[in-house]
Scaffold this motif. Sequence first.
Motif, PDB file in Angstrom:
ATOM      1  N   GLU B 120       0.815  -1.222   0.000  1.00 60.45           N
ATOM      2  CA  GLU B 120       0.000   0.000   0.000  1.00 60.45           C
ATOM      3  C   GLU B 120       0.845   1.266   0.000  1.00 60.45           C
ATOM      4  O   GLU B 120       0.417   2.301  -0.484  1.00 60.45           O
ATOM      5  CB  GLU B 120      -0.947  -0.001   1.203  1.00 60.45           C
ATOM      6  CG  GLU B 120      -1.955  -1.146   1.181  1.00 60.45           C
ATOM      7  CD  GLU B 120      -2.950  -1.016   0.031  1.00 60.45           C
ATOM      8  OE1 GLU B 120      -3.678  -0.006  -0.024  1.00 60.45           O
ATOM      9  OE2 GLU B 120      -2.998  -1.929  -0.814  1.00 60.45           O
ATOM     10  N   GLU B 151     -16.022  -0.033  12.606  1.00 66.12           N
ATOM     11  CA  GLU B 151     -16.016   0.818  11.405  1.00 66.12           C
ATOM     12  C   GLU B 151     -15.208   2.101  11.616  1.00 66.12           C
ATOM     13  O   GLU B 151     -14.518   2.567  10.712  1.00 66.12           O
ATOM     14  CB  GLU B 151     -17.457   1.148  10.975  1.00 66.12           C
ATOM     15  CG  GLU B 151     -18.141   0.017  10.226  1.00 66.12           C
ATOM     16  CD  GLU B 151     -17.388  -0.421   8.964  1.00 66.12           C
ATOM     17  OE1 GLU B 151     -16.939   0.454   8.208  1.00 66.12           O
ATOM     18  OE2 GLU B 151     -17.231  -1.646   8.762  1.00 66.12           O
ATOM     19  N   LEU B 154     -11.570   1.266  11.276  1.00 65.49           N
ATOM     20  CA  LEU B 154     -11.222   0.994   9.876  1.00 65.49           C
ATOM     21  C   LEU B 154     -11.128   2.293   9.086  1.00 65.49           C
ATOM     22  O   LEU B 154     -10.214   2.488   8.284  1.00 65.49           O
ATOM     23  CB  LEU B 154     -12.263   0.056   9.244  1.00 65.49           C
ATOM     24  CG  LEU B 154     -12.268  -1.380   9.789  1.00 65.49           C
ATOM     25  CD1 LEU B 154     -13.466  -2.149   9.225  1.00 65.49           C
ATOM     26  CD2 LEU B 154     -10.976  -2.105   9.460  1.00 65.49           C
ATOM     27  N   ALA B 155     -12.064   3.208   9.353  1.00 65.16           N
ATOM     28  CA  ALA B 155     -12.056   4.495   8.653  1.00 65.16           C
ATOM     29  C   ALA B 155     -10.790   5.273   9.011  1.00 65.16           C
ATOM     30  O   ALA B 155     -10.151   5.885   8.150  1.00 65.16           O
ATOM     31  CB  ALA B 155     -13.300   5.286   9.018  1.00 65.16           C
ATOM     32  N   GLU B 158      -7.830   3.801   7.169  1.00 67.25           N
ATOM     33  CA  GLU B 158      -7.846   4.196   5.744  1.00 67.25           C
ATOM     34  C   GLU B 158      -7.438   5.669   5.609  1.00 67.25           C
ATOM     35  O   GLU B 158      -6.589   6.014   4.783  1.00 67.25           O
ATOM     36  CB  GLU B 158      -9.255   4.018   5.154  1.00 67.25           C
ATOM     37  CG  GLU B 158      -9.774   2.598   5.208  1.00 67.25           C
ATOM     38  CD  GLU B 158      -9.607   1.844   3.898  1.00 67.25           C
ATOM     39  OE1 GLU B 158      -8.821   2.302   3.046  1.00 67.25           O
ATOM     40  OE2 GLU B 158     -10.256   0.787   3.747  1.00 67.25           O
ATOM     41  N   ASP B 159      -8.053   6.527   6.440  1.00 67.65           N
ATOM     42  CA  ASP B 159      -7.811   7.970   6.316  1.00 67.65           C
ATOM     43  C   ASP B 159      -6.353   8.322   6.565  1.00 67.65           C
ATOM     44  O   ASP B 159      -5.808   9.237   5.966  1.00 67.65           O
ATOM     45  CB  ASP B 159      -8.696   8.747   7.305  1.00 67.65           C
ATOM     46  CG  ASP B 159     -10.161   8.652   6.921  1.00 67.65           C
ATOM     47  OD1 ASP B 159     -10.449   8.195   5.795  1.00 67.65           O
ATOM     48  OD2 ASP B 159     -11.027   9.014   7.749  1.00 67.65           O
ATOM     49  N   ASN B 161      -3.859   6.258   6.127  1.00 69.50           N
ATOM     50  CA  ASN B 161      -2.969   5.474   5.277  1.00 69.50           C
ATOM     51  C   ASN B 161      -2.115   4.494   6.095  1.00 69.50           C
ATOM     52  O   ASN B 161      -0.907   4.397   5.889  1.00 69.50           O
ATOM     53  CB  ASN B 161      -2.076   6.442   4.485  1.00 69.50           C
ATOM     54  CG  ASN B 161      -1.500   5.787   3.237  1.00 69.50           C
ATOM     55  OD1 ASN B 161      -1.912   4.702   2.864  1.00 69.50           O
ATOM     56  ND2 ASN B 161      -0.532   6.450   2.623  1.00 69.50           N
ATOM     57  N   ILE B 163      -2.774   1.153   6.448  1.00 63.57           N
ATOM     58  CA  ILE B 163      -2.842  -0.232   5.982  1.00 63.57           C
ATOM     59  C   ILE B 163      -1.567  -0.504   5.183  1.00 63.57           C
ATOM     60  O   ILE B 163      -1.213   0.255   4.276  1.00 63.57           O
ATOM     61  CB  ILE B 163      -4.113  -0.473   5.146  1.00 63.57           C
ATOM     62  CG1 ILE B 163      -5.341  -0.245   6.049  1.00 63.57           C
ATOM     63  CG2 ILE B 163      -4.125  -1.884   4.567  1.00 63.57           C
ATOM     64  CD1 ILE B 163      -6.642  -0.149   5.311  1.00 63.57           C
ATOM     65  N   ARG B 166      -2.619  -5.377   1.508  1.00 63.08           N
ATOM     66  CA  ARG B 166      -3.981  -5.927   1.342  1.00 63.08           C
ATOM     67  C   ARG B 166      -3.892  -7.173   0.482  1.00 63.08           C
ATOM     68  O   ARG B 166      -3.118  -7.230  -0.477  1.00 63.08           O
ATOM     69  CB  ARG B 166      -4.880  -4.931   0.614  1.00 63.08           C
ATOM     70  CG  ARG B 166      -5.386  -3.806   1.476  1.00 63.08           C
ATOM     71  CD  ARG B 166      -6.389  -2.999   0.664  1.00 63.08           C
ATOM     72  NE  ARG B 166      -6.222  -1.587   0.867  1.00 63.08           N
ATOM     73  CZ  ARG B 166      -7.063  -0.837   1.601  1.00 63.08           C
ATOM     74  NH1 ARG B 166      -8.106  -1.389   2.159  1.00 63.08           N
ATOM     75  NH2 ARG B 166      -6.839   0.445   1.748  1.00 63.08           N
ATOM     76  N   ARG B 185     -11.699  -5.129   4.924  1.00 58.13           N
ATOM     77  CA  ARG B 185     -11.001  -4.317   3.910  1.00 58.13           C
ATOM     78  C   ARG B 185      -9.783  -5.033   3.318  1.00 58.13           C
ATOM     79  O   ARG B 185      -8.815  -4.402   2.920  1.00 58.13           O
ATOM     80  CB  ARG B 185     -10.556  -2.972   4.498  1.00 58.13           C
ATOM     81  CG  ARG B 185     -11.595  -2.260   5.352  1.00 58.13           C
ATOM     82  CD  ARG B 185     -12.523  -1.403   4.559  1.00 58.13           C
ATOM     83  NE  ARG B 185     -13.607  -0.890   5.380  1.00 58.13           N
ATOM     84  CZ  ARG B 185     -13.777   0.395   5.689  1.00 58.13           C
ATOM     85  NH1 ARG B 185     -12.940   1.299   5.229  1.00 58.13           N
ATOM     86  NH2 ARG B 185     -14.792   0.775   6.432  1.00 58.13           N
ATOM     87  N   ILE B 187      -7.445  -6.495   4.760  1.00 59.55           N
ATOM     88  CA  ILE B 187      -6.225  -6.098   5.475  1.00 59.55           C
ATOM     89  C   ILE B 187      -5.357  -7.317   5.823  1.00 59.55           C
ATOM     90  O   ILE B 187      -5.810  -8.239   6.499  1.00 59.55           O
ATOM     91  CB  ILE B 187      -6.586  -5.298   6.746  1.00 59.55           C
ATOM     92  CG1 ILE B 187      -7.130  -3.924   6.341  1.00 59.55           C
ATOM     93  CG2 ILE B 187      -5.361  -5.157   7.663  1.00 59.55           C
ATOM     94  CD1 ILE B 187      -7.706  -3.125   7.507  1.00 59.55           C
TER      95      ILE B 187
END
Lengths: 85, 229
Positions: B120, B151, B154-155, B158-159, B161, B163, B166, B185, B187
């Motif tokens: 990623e 959630e 996870l958000a 993601e926000d 960066n 991760i 994948r 996701r 992950i």
Amino acid sequence: MDKNMKAHVKITLKKGVLDPQGKAIHQALGSLGFDGIDQVRQGKYIEIDLAETDESKARAAIEKMCEKLLANMVIENYAIELEQT
Amino acid sequence: MKAAVIVFPGSNCDRDVAVSLNAVMGSSPEMVWHGNAEVPKSDLIVLPGGFSYGDYLRSGAMAAHSPIMKDVIKKANSGVPVLGICNGFQMLTETGLLPGVMLRNANLKFICKDVQLRVERNDTVFTRRYKKDQVITIPVANHDGNYFADENTLARLEDNNLIAFRYCDADGHPTGEANPNGSARNIAGLYNENCTILGLMPHPERLADKQLGGIDGLALFESLVETLH
């Protein structure tokens, strides 16, 4: 004479956490002819014998054990029942 | 570069990762027993794969409270890079150094096979020798590799960066079919906020030598040596 306590700790998955093992058990029960099951959730049951007579102290100690090790609070809830032995 | 590999009762990839580190470092990492109080001064701490404490209670849960972990957590929080592979990743989530938790694989099976991963980002100490979005092949071998977090978490991952890898198909798409275990996701690996801690379920040390059939895992160790020398 000293009294002791036994704690019965039930650890269950929180709502919304997928439980593939519970699903597999559900399917197995269905294939054995047990109908009418809405859902199966699998958890853990732990017994702890304590050298403690005071119920609130015992509860506080077990709560700490649950939060620190016995349950993973990200996905699990715990319930404690105490019994004089 | 000095590295320390923590050895727990039930670790079984500690020697493999030591071989991989030795190949790139040119010297052996220190093998540190989990019962010790302190990790010797190191540029990298590795929590290896295996089945510490027989996976009792939850994978990694007991090891997370081993005597050595106090010092591992302290050093991790002070910025010493920590690499947790498979069971090591499970320990990192159990200590709270990384968020979330590993559930039983969605198909309930122990999964032992090569999987494809998308890199990623390549601006971390662990991945600078890869290309961004590079598709690499690394084996997984676990029963509890199904990454779960709420959630909001996870958000946030993601926000920010965070991760690292994948599960993906050959073209780099993180599809449902390419997800071996039901991980949220797709992950396969995660960083902490500063990208000094990496936890991943696949085993880079198992494909880090031509004789093992591939070297896609090697660049991870080379990245570390290049940055931490």
